[in-house]
Write an enzyme that holds these catalytic residues in place. Structure first.
Site, PDB file in Angstrom:
ATOM      1  N   HIS A 256      36.791  28.716  84.051  1.00 25.97           N
ATOM      2  CA  HIS A 256      36.852  29.551  82.848  1.00 25.97           C
ATOM      3  C   HIS A 256      36.111  28.824  81.725  1.00 25.97           C
ATOM      4  O   HIS A 256      36.411  27.660  81.441  1.00 25.97           O
ATOM      5  CB  HIS A 256      38.305  29.752  82.405  1.00 25.97           C
ATOM      6  CG  HIS A 256      39.156  30.564  83.332  1.00 25.97           C
ATOM      7  ND1 HIS A 256      39.394  31.907  83.148  1.00 25.97           N
ATOM      8  CD2 HIS A 256      39.836  30.217  84.447  1.00 25.97           C
ATOM      9  CE1 HIS A 256      40.201  32.359  84.102  1.00 25.97           C
ATOM     10  NE2 HIS A 256      40.489  31.347  84.907  1.00 25.97           N
TER      11      HIS A 256
ATOM     12  N   VAL B 270      42.804  34.541  91.814  1.00 20.58           N
ATOM     13  CA  VAL B 270      41.694  34.828  92.738  1.00 20.58           C
ATOM     14  C   VAL B 270      41.367  33.542  93.492  1.00 20.58           C
ATOM     15  O   VAL B 270      41.109  32.498  92.879  1.00 20.58           O
ATOM     16  CB  VAL B 270      40.446  35.335  91.982  1.00 20.58           C
ATOM     17  CG1 VAL B 270      39.322  35.642  92.970  1.00 20.58           C
ATOM     18  CG2 VAL B 270      40.776  36.579  91.154  1.00 20.58           C
TER      19      VAL B 270
ATOM     20  N   GLN C 165      46.638  30.849  89.015  1.00 21.16           N
ATOM     21  CA  GLN C 165      45.425  31.258  89.745  1.00 21.16           C
ATOM     22  C   GLN C 165      45.691  32.551  90.504  1.00 21.16           C
ATOM     23  O   GLN C 165      46.650  32.637  91.280  1.00 21.16           O
ATOM     24  CB  GLN C 165      44.972  30.160  90.720  1.00 21.16           C
ATOM     25  CG  GLN C 165      43.662  30.537  91.420  1.00 21.16           C
ATOM     26  CD  GLN C 165      43.133  29.458  92.356  1.00 21.16           C
ATOM     27  OE1 GLN C 165      43.752  28.407  92.559  1.00 21.16           O
ATOM     28  NE2 GLN C 165      41.976  29.720  92.933  1.00 21.16           N
TER      29      GLN C 165
ATOM     30  N   ASP D  37      34.608  37.602  82.070  1.00 23.54           N
ATOM     31  CA  ASP D  37      35.946  37.916  82.577  1.00 23.54           C
ATOM     32  C   ASP D  37      36.321  39.351  82.174  1.00 23.54           C
ATOM     33  O   ASP D  37      36.088  39.771  81.031  1.00 23.54           O
ATOM     34  CB  ASP D  37      36.958  36.910  82.007  1.00 23.54           C
ATOM     35  CG  ASP D  37      38.282  36.940  82.741  1.00 23.54           C
ATOM     36  OD1 ASP D  37      38.612  35.953  83.413  1.00 23.54           O
ATOM     37  OD2 ASP D  37      38.997  37.967  82.642  1.00 23.54           O
TER      38      ASP D  37
ATOM     39  N   HIS E 108      37.036  29.094  90.182  1.00 28.74           N
ATOM     40  CA  HIS E 108      36.275  29.639  89.053  1.00 28.74           C
ATOM     41  C   HIS E 108      36.585  28.822  87.820  1.00 28.74           C
ATOM     42  O   HIS E 108      37.742  28.543  87.513  1.00 28.74           O
ATOM     43  CB  HIS E 108      36.605  31.116  88.824  1.00 28.74           C
ATOM     44  CG  HIS E 108      38.054  31.471  88.926  1.00 28.74           C
ATOM     45  ND1 HIS E 108      38.714  31.587  90.134  1.00 28.74           N
ATOM     46  CD2 HIS E 108      38.981  31.719  87.967  1.00 28.74           C
ATOM     47  CE1 HIS E 108      39.982  31.909  89.910  1.00 28.74           C
ATOM     48  NE2 HIS E 108      40.169  31.978  88.604  1.00 28.74           N
TER      49      HIS E 108
HETATM   50  P1  DGP Z   1      42.743  33.013  87.278  1.00 26.21           P
HETATM   51  O1  DGP Z   1      43.990  33.541  86.667  1.00 26.21           O
HETATM   52  O2  DGP Z   1      42.428  31.606  86.802  1.00 26.21           O
HETATM   53  O3  DGP Z   1      42.723  33.134  88.793  1.00 26.21           O
HETATM   54  O4  DGP Z   1      41.581  33.923  86.717  1.00 26.21           O
HETATM   55  C1  DGP Z   1      41.074  35.029  87.375  1.00 26.21           C
HETATM   56  C2  DGP Z   1      40.288  35.780  86.350  1.00 26.21           C
HETATM   57  O5  DGP Z   1      39.468  36.712  87.029  1.00 26.21           O
HETATM   58  C3  DGP Z   1      41.142  36.587  85.383  1.00 26.21           C
HETATM   59  O6  DGP Z   1      40.991  36.050  84.075  1.00 26.21           O
HETATM   60  C4  DGP Z   1      40.591  37.988  85.450  1.00 26.21           C
HETATM   61  C5  DGP Z   1      39.296  37.833  86.220  1.00 26.21           C
HETATM   62  N1  DGP Z   1      38.993  38.930  87.109  1.00 26.21           N
HETATM   63  C6  DGP Z   1      39.768  39.386  88.126  1.00 26.21           C
HETATM   64  N2  DGP Z   1      39.180  40.423  88.744  1.00 26.21           N
HETATM   65  C7  DGP Z   1      37.986  40.605  88.096  1.00 26.21           C
HETATM   66  C8  DGP Z   1      36.924  41.522  88.270  1.00 26.21           C
HETATM   67  O7  DGP Z   1      36.923  42.387  89.148  1.00 26.21           O
HETATM   68  N3  DGP Z   1      35.866  41.416  87.421  1.00 26.21           N
HETATM   69  C9  DGP Z   1      35.817  40.460  86.441  1.00 26.21           C
HETATM   70  N4  DGP Z   1      34.725  40.454  85.659  1.00 26.21           N
HETATM   71  N5  DGP Z   1      36.796  39.578  86.254  1.00 26.21           N
HETATM   72  C10 DGP Z   1      37.870  39.657  87.071  1.00 26.21           C
END
Ligand code: DGP
Length: 113
Positions: free
Chosen positions: A101, A95, A93, A29, A99
């Site tokens: 975590h 994205v 959420q 993350d 996913h």
């Molecule tokens: P959520 O809040 O459950 O939708 O988590 C989305 C997670 O995705 C958040 O903890 C940050 C991560 N994230 C968002 N954009 C990117 C990215 O471009 N690269 C990586 N490695 N993680 C990302």
């Protein structure tokens, strides 16, 4: 619809990749909430857990098999870790590609905020 996670899977944008196979993909993350914070995603673009159908059972099962394998490799399995699918706005959420975590490496409180 494709999200930034599809670009990460396609290696169009960089990420610290932890594991990949034909069904799933795991990377660190970008905004870690603990010493170990990995996102495990299916290659299939499923927007939220509400969109999961019975035909996705094998893919979701695969994630649940791989998550503890990754936790063990990361050295967080024995002390403990948390597996979370945030779903929609109330859960935060951000994205729209499911996913899981995988969070560990420190003690965590319950209930979550
Ligand atoms: P959520 O809040 O459950 O939708 O988590 C989305 C997670 O995705 C958040 O903890 C940050 C991560 N994230 C968002 N954009 C990117 C990215 O471009 N690269 C990586 N490695 N993680 C990302």
């Amino acid at each position: 619809m494709a999200t930034i996670f599809t670009k990460i899977m396609n290696k169009e944008i960089p990420a610290a990749i932890v594991y990949e196979d034909e069904h799933c993909f795991a990377f660190r993350d970008i905004n870690p909430q603990a010493p170990v914070h990995i996102l495990l995603i299916p290659r299939k673009e499923i927007p939220t857990m509400n969109d999961v159908t019975p035909e996705d059972a094998k893919i979701l099962g695969h994630l649940m098999v791989k998550a503890p394998e990754i936790a063990k490799k990361e050295g967080i399995a024995d002390k403990g870790y948390r597996l979370v699918f945030n779903t929609n706005a109330h859960a935060g959420q951000t994205v729209s590609h499911i996913h899981l975590h995988i969070i560990g490496g420190r003690s965590m409180s319950w209930p979550p905020g």
